[in-house]
Motif scaffolding. Structure first.
Motif, mmCIF file in Angstrom:
data_model
loop_
_atom_site.group_PDB
_atom_site.id
_atom_site.type_symbol
_atom_site.label_atom_id
_atom_site.label_comp_id
_atom_site.label_asym_id
_atom_site.label_seq_id
_atom_site.Cartn_x
_atom_site.Cartn_y
_atom_site.Cartn_z
ATOM 1 N N ARG A 14 -16.019 -13.203 -97.127
ATOM 2 C CA ARG A 14 -17.062 -12.638 -96.373
ATOM 3 C C ARG A 14 -17.121 -11.227 -96.705
ATOM 4 O O ARG A 14 -18.294 -10.681 -96.520
ATOM 5 C CB ARG A 14 -16.944 -12.736 -95.123
ATOM 6 C CG ARG A 14 -17.050 -14.605 -94.629
ATOM 7 C CD ARG A 14 -16.903 -14.486 -93.170
ATOM 8 N NE ARG A 14 -15.423 -14.733 -92.703
ATOM 9 C CZ ARG A 14 -14.743 -14.453 -91.427
ATOM 10 N NH1 ARG A 14 -15.808 -14.640 -90.377
ATOM 11 N NH2 ARG A 14 -13.681 -14.568 -91.145
ATOM 12 N N SER A 15 -16.140 -10.450 -97.442
ATOM 13 C CA SER A 15 -16.288 -9.232 -97.533
ATOM 14 C C SER A 15 -15.208 -8.702 -98.642
ATOM 15 O O SER A 15 -14.198 -9.683 -98.729
ATOM 16 C CB SER A 15 -16.207 -8.299 -96.374
ATOM 17 O OG SER A 15 -14.845 -8.250 -95.905
ATOM 18 N N ALA B 26 -12.585 -7.116 -98.086
ATOM 19 C CA ALA B 26 -11.471 -7.143 -97.181
ATOM 20 C C ALA B 26 -10.801 -8.324 -97.038
ATOM 21 O O ALA B 26 -9.683 -8.537 -96.561
ATOM 22 C CB ALA B 26 -11.640 -6.279 -95.969
ATOM 23 N N SER B 27 -11.709 -9.589 -97.418
ATOM 24 C CA SER B 27 -10.897 -10.650 -97.169
ATOM 25 C C SER B 27 -9.928 -11.168 -98.112
ATOM 26 O O SER B 27 -9.852 -10.867 -99.246
ATOM 27 C CB SER B 27 -12.348 -11.765 -97.468
ATOM 28 O OG SER B 27 -11.816 -12.905 -97.192
ATOM 29 N N SER B 28 -8.791 -11.715 -97.352
ATOM 30 C CA SER B 28 -7.719 -12.100 -98.177
ATOM 31 C C SER B 28 -8.026 -13.272 -99.155
ATOM 32 O O SER B 28 -7.477 -13.640 -99.929
ATOM 33 C CB SER B 28 -6.512 -12.169 -97.393
ATOM 34 O OG SER B 28 -6.847 -13.220 -96.428
ATOM 35 N N LEU C 107 -7.918 -12.403 -102.497
ATOM 36 C CA LEU C 107 -6.625 -12.165 -102.941
ATOM 37 C C LEU C 107 -6.317 -13.634 -103.726
ATOM 38 O O LEU C 107 -5.646 -13.733 -104.814
ATOM 39 C CB LEU C 107 -5.591 -11.657 -102.249
ATOM 40 C CG LEU C 107 -4.967 -10.387 -102.089
ATOM 41 C CD1 LEU C 107 -4.183 -10.317 -100.973
ATOM 42 C CD2 LEU C 107 -4.267 -9.981 -103.210
ATOM 43 N N ARG D 214 -11.934 -6.437 -105.250
ATOM 44 C CA ARG D 214 -11.146 -6.109 -104.201
ATOM 45 C C ARG D 214 -11.070 -4.499 -104.069
ATOM 46 O O ARG D 214 -11.006 -3.866 -103.017
ATOM 47 C CB ARG D 214 -9.819 -6.486 -104.599
ATOM 48 C CG ARG D 214 -8.844 -6.463 -103.243
ATOM 49 C CD ARG D 214 -8.680 -7.847 -102.755
ATOM 50 N NE ARG D 214 -7.266 -7.401 -101.845
ATOM 51 C CZ ARG D 214 -7.181 -7.759 -100.706
ATOM 52 N NH1 ARG D 214 -8.386 -8.094 -100.041
ATOM 53 N NH2 ARG D 214 -6.074 -7.565 -99.939
ATOM 54 N N PHE E 211 -13.358 -2.366 -101.496
ATOM 55 C CA PHE E 211 -13.119 -2.189 -100.320
ATOM 56 C C PHE E 211 -12.372 -0.692 -100.048
ATOM 57 O O PHE E 211 -12.849 -0.026 -99.065
ATOM 58 C CB PHE E 211 -12.240 -3.437 -99.733
ATOM 59 C CG PHE E 211 -11.709 -2.910 -98.495
ATOM 60 C CD1 PHE E 211 -10.500 -3.036 -98.024
ATOM 61 C CD2 PHE E 211 -12.510 -3.084 -97.432
ATOM 62 C CE1 PHE E 211 -9.906 -2.857 -96.804
ATOM 63 C CE2 PHE E 211 -11.957 -2.710 -96.163
ATOM 64 C CZ PHE E 211 -10.683 -2.707 -95.787
#
Lengths: 316, 346
Positions: B315-316, B318-320, B323, B248, B251
């Protein structure tokens, strides 16, 4: 506040593109004729105090508008947006293949023009900005249908996408003047980043019909499954049930019913306050910039001074 | 409206603002300019009157600061080993266990407090403001306050450890020595220990076998097969959780990305697979003696199925979904700690 009306610079000329590809020229004619060309206008405004030559101004304006419009051509196809500036998007009117190729050709044209001009620093910086733009678009695409994102994540995406072009608009004229001072460019970079953020957040508010003086279509982002910065801010204190209902809203009336008008107005007030803090920070950095500019460039600060009001509050 | 001030690092006021020594205000560092030029380096602070800071409850502040969500990483190997010892008829729940638990708790807190303080003072948080506990970045506490709390926690950890080490074999002193080594590398060399080849191994040992075998050794247990098995399980699980946090962070670090650790050097897909693998290996270690328990196997396999389903949505960075993946790992960690403890107890 100084008025932002100025001579309309002709960004696109038929001679810039191969004459044996008439559909390409027609596509660009459609594209460039409808844009406001704000970024090009910003460069023209900065050109004055920096005493840039006409050909330098033309090169910079064309470069930024080409990059911006290339990203629009690709964005509309990626997002499957059927309208651009109230007219059918290029991929709808022509074909998706032509839209992609037209965008690619604009970026290639940028590289041709800049390499002919010969300023290596400008070429490097432009290439860096284009790669940031693409990275931002990629990451943003990964956030579609992601309803649990935070404002911090979106800000990172906007730093790459929207802010990149504004940073370029502010720094490129100085690079053209061969003023490469690191300290100056660091401050210009921060100013550009804040302008990009404010512009994007102001634009995101339009989607919720806030200060929508141009009468743009509303809730387009929400309908596409994308939560923009104000959408994220609005959802922060909503229950899971309210968020589910919000996702399905097709009109502002329905949205007000879901969240409550009072809640919406309160959140808008908080969002505006947050961005007023950004504007205060911008003004603080502008004072830093003043300390770094030689006397002959002092006019730059007065050009930059009014931008937050224009970009966020939409006051011209 | 917020006020801002930009101060050169050479200015004596800079350190006062940074450590929160200006009465009645909180100064939150926003941006540092001229990082490459120490003489000219300066930082912009947002200066907010202390009474305008909306601080949540002290419980929430400490929860963020001490990373209470990650407490099971240190306590799970300890507690499950204690319960195992109890199940063997060894009186593990004596006074010395309470001292041990207390010492580990305060050591856990001290590490994170100093980590936050050093990241804040040295400027790591200025580059990556979205990382860190957020307590200092939001002005909930001052730098000076966090440092003092770190010192208090360290002192308590040492005091509570004295009766434990009086009872322990000499080799167990390597545990705090290794923890101090990791902290020293971070403080003086400004290097994440994971940038060294032995970094992950150290983390694996400190959050796994070193604790479980160490605790068993306190009661002079000779057959260390079960503590070792527990240690391997918890060690791999901890690596999985810690590396999922790193995924995470990438990012936000992206624009200053220099591939600081071995993990950073890997391609995105390989990173995700490695994180998943650490988790699956840990489950493998756990499942092996329990394969005859169908119910436990189904439970663990459904956890694995859930994990793979969530991972497919990442997918990246940034993807939640990342989390959600981290929360899933943590909840599963708590669940397994409780279940194992309950299994040994009953």
């Amino acid at each position: 506040m100084q008025k932002w009306t100025m001579q309309k610079l002709k960004i696109f000329h038929e001679r810039d593109f191969p004459p044996h590809l008439p559909k390409l020229n027609q596509l660009y004619d459609d594209l460039f004729s409808r844009g406001k060309g704000f970024r090009a206008q910003l460069i023209q405004k900065l050109a004055g105090p920096l005493s840039l030559e006409d050909k330098q101004v033309h090169l910079l304006c064309q470069t930024i508008e080409f990059i911006h419009n290339a990203s629009l051509l690709h964005d509309d196809l990626i997002d499957r947006s059927v309208l651009r500036r109230s007219k059918p998007a290029a991929w709808v009117k022509y074909t998706p293949e032509y839209a992609v190729l037209a965008g690619d050709y604009l970026l290639a044209r940028v590289m041709v023009n800049l390499s002919q001009y010969g300023n290596l620093q400008l070429i490097q910086y432009t290439a860096h900005i284009i790669s940031d733009l693409l990275e931002g678009e990629w990451i943003q695409d990964s956030l579609v249908q992601d309803w649990d994102i935070h404002l911090q994540q979106l800000d990172e995406v906007h730093k790459l996408k929207t802010a990149s072009l504004f940073k370029w608009c502010i720094r490129a004229p100085f690079i053209c003047k061969e003023d490469y001072r690191k300290d100056l460019h660091e401050v210009l970079e921060e100013l550009g980043a804040l302008l990009g953020l404010l512009f994007q957040r102001g634009d995101d508010l339009l989607d919720f019909n806030v200060r929508n003086y141009e009468g743009k279509a509303v809730l387009g982002d929400l309908k596409s499954g994308y939560l923009n910065s104000f959408g994220v801010f609005l959802c922060a204190d909503l229950s899971a049930e309210q968020k589910e209902k919000l996702k399905k809203c097709q009109t502002m009336e329905k949205l007000y019913q879901v969240v409550g008008r009072e809640y919406f107005d309160q959140k808008l007030k908080e969002f505006d306050q947050k961005n007023e803090d950004c504007i205060a920070l911008y003004n603080h950095y502008l004072k830093l910039l003043d300390g770094l500019l030689p006397l002959k460039y002092k006019g730059v600060s007065s050009v930059l001074k009014d931008l937050p009001q224009i970009l966020y509050w939409r006051k011209v | 409206m917020s006020e801002f001030i930009t101060l050169p690092h050479r200015d004596p006021k800079f350190i006062k603002y940074l450590k929160g020594q200006i009465e009645g205000t909180r100064a939150i560092p926003l941006k540092t300019f001229f990082l490459d030029d120490f003489q000219r380096r300066c930082t912009t602070f947002q200066v907010i009157p202390a009474k305008e800071i909306i601080r949540p409850s002290w419980w929430r502040v400490f929860s963020h600061l001490l990373r209470l969500r990650l407490l099971t990483l240190t306590l799970a190997p300890l507690l499950t080993t204690l319960f195992w010892l109890y199940a063997q008829g060894i009186p593990a729940f004596e006074k010395v266990s309470a001292f041990l638990l207390g010492s580990v708790f305060f050591l856990h807190g001290a590490i994170f407090l100093f980590n936050d303080y050093l990241d804040y003072v040295k400027g790591y948080d200025w580059l990556y403001p979205a990382l860190g506990s957020g307590v200092l970045q939001k002005g909930w506490m001052t730098g000076r306050g966090v440092f003092r709390l770190g010192v208090a926690f360290t002192a308590l950890a040492i005091v509570l450890a004295i009766p434990v080490f009086q009872k322990s074999p000499l080799w167990l002193w390597s545990a705090p020595a290794l923890a101090l080594l990791a902290l020293g590398v971070y403080m003086f060399l400004r290097q994440d220990i994971r940038s060294y080849w032995w970094g992950d191994l150290l983390i694996f040992c400190c959050l796994g076998p070193l604790i479980s075998v160490g605790v068993a050794s306190l009661w002079s247990v000779e057959d260390l097969k079960v503590p070792l098995w527990l240690g391997f399980f918890w060690g791999f699980f901890s690596l999985s959780i810690l590396h999922s946090r790193r995924l995470r962070s990438l990012f936000y670090m992206r624009q200053h990305f220099q591939g600081k650790t071995h993990f950073d050097q890997l391609l995105w897909r390989l990173k995700v697979i490695l994180v998943g693998s650490f988790f699956i290996w840990s489950l493998g270690f756990l499942l092996f003696p329990f394969l005859s328990f169908v119910f436990l196997s189904i439970l663990f396999l459904s956890g694995l199925g859930g994990l793979l389903k969530i991972l497919s949505k990442v997918r990246s960075p940034a993807s939640s979904a990342l989390l959600i993946f981290r929360k899933f790992l943590l909840i599963f960690h708590y669940l397994l700690a409780g279940m194992l403890s309950g299994y040994f107890l009953f």
